[in-house]
Design an enzyme around this catalytic site. Structure first.
Site, PDB file in Angstrom:
ATOM      1  N   TYR A 133       0.852  -1.206   0.000  1.00  0.00           N
ATOM      2  CA  TYR A 133       0.000   0.000   0.000  1.00  0.00           C
ATOM      3  C   TYR A 133       0.887   1.255   0.000  1.00  0.00           C
ATOM      4  O   TYR A 133       0.506   2.301  -0.507  1.00  0.00           O
ATOM      5  CB  TYR A 133      -0.976  -0.024   1.189  1.00  0.00           C
ATOM      6  CG  TYR A 133      -2.196   0.855   0.999  1.00  0.00           C
ATOM      7  CD1 TYR A 133      -3.058   0.653  -0.076  1.00  0.00           C
ATOM      8  CD2 TYR A 133      -2.487   1.888   1.897  1.00  0.00           C
ATOM      9  CE1 TYR A 133      -4.180   1.456  -0.249  1.00  0.00           C
ATOM     10  CE2 TYR A 133      -3.608   2.686   1.727  1.00  0.00           C
ATOM     11  CZ  TYR A 133      -4.446   2.467   0.653  1.00  0.00           C
ATOM     12  OH  TYR A 133      -5.552   3.273   0.480  1.00  0.00           O
ATOM     13  N   LYS A 155      -3.175   8.283   3.064  1.00  0.00           N
ATOM     14  CA  LYS A 155      -4.361   8.065   3.919  1.00  0.00           C
ATOM     15  C   LYS A 155      -4.122   8.606   5.336  1.00  0.00           C
ATOM     16  O   LYS A 155      -5.059   9.099   5.979  1.00  0.00           O
ATOM     17  CB  LYS A 155      -4.753   6.588   3.957  1.00  0.00           C
ATOM     18  CG  LYS A 155      -5.314   6.039   2.645  1.00  0.00           C
ATOM     19  CD  LYS A 155      -6.538   6.794   2.143  1.00  0.00           C
ATOM     20  CE  LYS A 155      -7.221   6.081   0.990  1.00  0.00           C
ATOM     21  NZ  LYS A 155      -8.286   6.897   0.353  1.00  0.00           N
ATOM     22  N   LEU A 195     -12.422  -0.904  -9.445  1.00  0.00           N
ATOM     23  CA  LEU A 195     -11.468  -0.597 -10.515  1.00  0.00           C
ATOM     24  C   LEU A 195     -10.087  -0.357  -9.919  1.00  0.00           C
ATOM     25  O   LEU A 195      -9.085  -0.916 -10.378  1.00  0.00           O
ATOM     26  CB  LEU A 195     -11.944   0.651 -11.270  1.00  0.00           C
ATOM     27  CG  LEU A 195     -11.126   1.103 -12.484  1.00  0.00           C
ATOM     28  CD1 LEU A 195     -11.154   0.036 -13.567  1.00  0.00           C
ATOM     29  CD2 LEU A 195     -11.650   2.425 -13.014  1.00  0.00           C
TER      30      LEU A 195
HETATM   31  P1  NAD Z   1     -12.629   3.522  -7.949  1.00  0.00           P
HETATM   32  O1  NAD Z   1     -11.537   3.319  -8.945  1.00  0.00           O
HETATM   33  O2  NAD Z   1     -13.981   3.081  -8.338  1.00  0.00           O
HETATM   34  O3  NAD Z   1     -12.683   5.038  -7.485  1.00  0.00           O
HETATM   35  C1  NAD Z   1     -11.578   5.885  -7.492  1.00  0.00           C
HETATM   36  C2  NAD Z   1     -12.040   7.187  -8.120  1.00  0.00           C
HETATM   37  O4  NAD Z   1     -11.026   8.183  -8.039  1.00  0.00           O
HETATM   38  C3  NAD Z   1     -12.409   7.039  -9.599  1.00  0.00           C
HETATM   39  O5  NAD Z   1     -13.745   7.407  -9.793  1.00  0.00           O
HETATM   40  C4  NAD Z   1     -11.483   8.013 -10.289  1.00  0.00           C
HETATM   41  O6  NAD Z   1     -12.083   8.663 -11.380  1.00  0.00           O
HETATM   42  C5  NAD Z   1     -11.206   9.009  -9.157  1.00  0.00           C
HETATM   43  N1  NAD Z   1     -10.036   9.857  -9.395  1.00  0.00           N
HETATM   44  C6  NAD Z   1      -8.742   9.481  -9.561  1.00  0.00           C
HETATM   45  N2  NAD Z   1      -7.975  10.566  -9.801  1.00  0.00           N
HETATM   46  C7  NAD Z   1      -8.800  11.648  -9.779  1.00  0.00           C
HETATM   47  C8  NAD Z   1      -8.626  13.041  -9.980  1.00  0.00           C
HETATM   48  N3  NAD Z   1      -7.407  13.559 -10.274  1.00  0.00           N
HETATM   49  N4  NAD Z   1      -9.696  13.852  -9.888  1.00  0.00           N
HETATM   50  C9  NAD Z   1     -10.919  13.363  -9.614  1.00  0.00           C
HETATM   51  N5  NAD Z   1     -11.163  12.048  -9.429  1.00  0.00           N
HETATM   52  C10 NAD Z   1     -10.113  11.206  -9.513  1.00  0.00           C
HETATM   53  O7  NAD Z   1     -12.121   2.776  -6.618  1.00  0.00           O
HETATM   54  P2  NAD Z   1     -12.706   2.704  -5.139  1.00  0.00           P
HETATM   55  O8  NAD Z   1     -12.069   1.516  -4.543  1.00  0.00           O
HETATM   56  O9  NAD Z   1     -14.178   2.848  -5.148  1.00  0.00           O
HETATM   57  O10 NAD Z   1     -12.041   3.999  -4.436  1.00  0.00           O
HETATM   58  C11 NAD Z   1     -12.785   5.045  -3.834  1.00  0.00           C
HETATM   59  C12 NAD Z   1     -12.179   5.444  -2.490  1.00  0.00           C
HETATM   60  O11 NAD Z   1     -12.329   4.374  -1.573  1.00  0.00           O
HETATM   61  C13 NAD Z   1     -10.695   5.783  -2.525  1.00  0.00           C
HETATM   62  O12 NAD Z   1     -10.431   6.861  -1.658  1.00  0.00           O
HETATM   63  C14 NAD Z   1     -10.061   4.527  -1.962  1.00  0.00           C
HETATM   64  O13 NAD Z   1      -8.809   4.794  -1.388  1.00  0.00           O
HETATM   65  C15 NAD Z   1     -11.099   4.168  -0.928  1.00  0.00           C
HETATM   66  N6  NAD Z   1     -11.041   2.811  -0.405  1.00  0.00           N
HETATM   67  C16 NAD Z   1     -11.114   1.738  -1.243  1.00  0.00           C
HETATM   68  C17 NAD Z   1     -11.083   0.430  -0.733  1.00  0.00           C
HETATM   69  C18 NAD Z   1     -11.136  -0.768  -1.635  1.00  0.00           C
HETATM   70  O14 NAD Z   1     -10.731  -1.844  -1.223  1.00  0.00           O
HETATM   71  N7  NAD Z   1     -11.637  -0.664  -2.844  1.00  0.00           N
HETATM   72  C19 NAD Z   1     -10.975   0.245   0.658  1.00  0.00           C
HETATM   73  C20 NAD Z   1     -10.920   1.376   1.497  1.00  0.00           C
HETATM   74  C21 NAD Z   1     -10.960   2.637   0.940  1.00  0.00           C
HETATM   75  O1  0WE Z   2      -7.157   2.853  -1.692  1.00  0.00           O
HETATM   76  C1  0WE Z   2      -7.188   1.838  -2.346  1.00  0.00           C
HETATM   77  C2  0WE Z   2      -6.852   1.862  -3.823  1.00  0.00           C
HETATM   78  C3  0WE Z   2      -5.885   2.955  -4.140  1.00  0.00           C
HETATM   79  C4  0WE Z   2      -5.289   2.987  -5.508  1.00  0.00           C
HETATM   80  C5  0WE Z   2      -5.211   1.915  -6.380  1.00  0.00           C
HETATM   81  C6  0WE Z   2      -4.582   2.080  -7.620  1.00  0.00           C
HETATM   82  C7  0WE Z   2      -4.408   0.954  -8.591  1.00  0.00           C
HETATM   83  C8  0WE Z   2      -4.228   1.406 -10.007  1.00  0.00           C
HETATM   84  C9  0WE Z   2      -4.724   4.194  -5.877  1.00  0.00           C
HETATM   85  N1  0WE Z   2      -4.115   4.360  -7.074  1.00  0.00           N
HETATM   86  C10 0WE Z   2      -4.047   3.334  -7.939  1.00  0.00           C
HETATM   87  N2  0WE Z   2      -3.403   3.543  -9.129  1.00  0.00           N
HETATM   88  C11 0WE Z   2      -3.398   2.641 -10.134  1.00  0.00           C
HETATM   89  O2  0WE Z   2      -2.750   2.830 -11.188  1.00  0.00           O
HETATM   90  N3  0WE Z   2      -7.510   0.653  -1.723  1.00  0.00           N
HETATM   91  C12 0WE Z   2      -7.750   0.651  -0.293  1.00  0.00           C
HETATM   92  C13 0WE Z   2      -7.547  -0.650  -2.404  1.00  0.00           C
HETATM   93  C14 0WE Z   2      -6.201  -1.275  -2.203  1.00  0.00           C
HETATM   94  O3  0WE Z   2      -5.126  -0.840  -2.913  1.00  0.00           O
HETATM   95  C15 0WE Z   2      -4.035  -1.556  -2.462  1.00  0.00           C
HETATM   96  C16 0WE Z   2      -4.434  -2.440  -1.456  1.00  0.00           C
HETATM   97  C17 0WE Z   2      -5.829  -2.257  -1.275  1.00  0.00           C
HETATM   98  C18 0WE Z   2      -6.702  -2.947  -0.296  1.00  0.00           C
HETATM   99  C19 0WE Z   2      -2.708  -1.477  -2.873  1.00  0.00           C
HETATM  100  C20 0WE Z   2      -1.765  -2.323  -2.284  1.00  0.00           C
HETATM  101  C21 0WE Z   2      -2.150  -3.184  -1.269  1.00  0.00           C
HETATM  102  C22 0WE Z   2      -3.487  -3.273  -0.853  1.00  0.00           C
END
Ligand code: NAD
Ligand code: 0WE
Length: 258
Positions: A158, A165, A197
């Site tokens: 991460y 974060k 995604l």
């Molecule tokens: P996601 O890819 O669906 O959403 C990420 C979003 O960030 C996308 O809609 C993308 O367009 C937007 N984004 C990236 N760069 C940007 C920019 N410059 N300006 C505006 N928008 C921008 O993935 P997700 O997992 O739904 O992520 C949403 C949030 O949830 C993030 O903050 C992520 O860290 C957090 N999160 C995700 C998980 C997980 O496991 N998926 C767990 C905990 C927290």
């Molecule tokens: O916050 C996140 C996702 C954050 C994220 C993921 C990507 C992948 C593709 C931010 N930027 C990018 N850029 C890319 O090009 N999560 C909490 C999901 C997540 O991401 C990880 C995790 C988990 C869980 C990355 C490494 C290890 C665990």
């Protein structure tokens, strides 16, 4: 009862039907909120079309581009909100980005540019959006962002996102302290790992999900809609006494030591 009727909610971070922001938007809509949606524009307009089709059933009254790296886009988005709504009650910050190469390997190899970009998009953007929303929240409001355990404890790979974060979570507290006197509450939801995604592009995410399914008290992961329900609660009057908090929506994983 949870009721968001008459509340205007601006939701950022919907990319597709797996986005956590999509789960949140659906639950806010179900609770009666009036929605505004922002999307990240790309050159070919593909995101715009995809997100527009997805959110159409929720009948958003605002649909605007907003790349948080571009001050002019933020200004234009909030000008549209000011013109159409006059006030905003709810702001959902649900976006993050780091270079893929910075989410694997040695953290010490993170480049200056990669570090800066990850913190700018994933952490600073909350402060930017909160500043833009503040004058439109004259009657008070609720701001919710999404964070992850990797900002508090080391999660393999991460890396720079964990640093972002940590900055995001501390921003929640400083914003909550400042905006409290305006009756604006600021909280974060720390979600467990969900296939989206962003997370699917990460190597080994399925192994991480399986680990959570074994260890978490509820013996499963959480869904986008469960995160959406927690967000709807935090945005509702039921949470009127809650600000500056990190609420874990992770099937209990965070309490476990072993
Ligand atoms: P996601 O890819 O669906 O959403 C990420 C979003 O960030 C996308 O809609 C993308 O367009 C937007 N984004 C990236 N760069 C940007 C920019 N410059 N300006 C505006 N928008 C921008 O993935 P997700 O997992 O739904 O992520 C949403 C949030 O949830 C993030 O903050 C992520 O860290 C957090 N999160 C995700 C998980 C997980 O496991 N998926 C767990 C905990 C927290
Ligand atoms: O916050 C996140 C996702 C954050 C994220 C993921 C990507 C992948 C593709 C931010 N930027 C990018 N850029 C890319 O090009 N999560 C909490 C999901 C997540 O991401 C990880 C995790 C988990 C869980 C990355 C490494 C290890 C665990």
């Amino acid at each position: 009862m949870l009721n968001l009727t008459g509340k205007n909610a601006l939701v950022t971070g919907i990319a597709n039907n797996r986005s956590i922001a999509w789960g949140i938007a659906q639950q806010l809509h179900q609770a009666g909120a009036n929605l505004g949606i922002t999307y990240l524009p790309d050159d070919k307009g593909r995101f715009e079309k995809k997100v527009a089709e997805l959110v159409e059933p929720l009948q958003p009254s605002i649909f605007v581009p907003c790349n948080v790296q571009d001050d002019a886009q933020i200004e234009a988005a909030f000008k549209t909100v000011a013109d159409k709504w006059g006030k905003i009650d709810i702001l959902i910050h649900c976006l993050a980005f780091a270079n893929k190469e910075d989410l694997t390997g040695d953290f010490s190899q993170t480049s200056r540019a990669g570090f800066t970009q990850a913190l700018e998009i994933s952490a600073y953007s909350l402060t930017q959006l909160a500043a833009a929303a503040k004058p439109l929240m004259a009657e008070g409001g609720s701001i919710v962002t999404l964070t992850y355990l990797g900002g508090v404890k080391v999660i393999p790979n991460y890396n720079v996102m964990g640093v972002a974060k940590a900055a995001l979570e501390m921003s929640v507290r400083y914003l909550a302290a400042e905006l409290g006197s305006h009756n604006i509450r600021v909280n974060a939801i720390s979600a467990g790992p969900i296939r989206t995604l962003a997370s699917s592009a990460v190597g080994g995410i399925l192994d991480m999900i399986h680990h959570v399914e074994e260890v978490a008290p509820l013996k499963r992961t959480v869904t986008q809609l469960e995160v959406g329900n927690a967000a709807a609660f935090l945005c509702s009057d039921l949470a009127s006494g809650i600000t500056g908090q990190i609420l874990y929506v992770d099937a209990g994983y965070e309490i476990m030591g072993m």
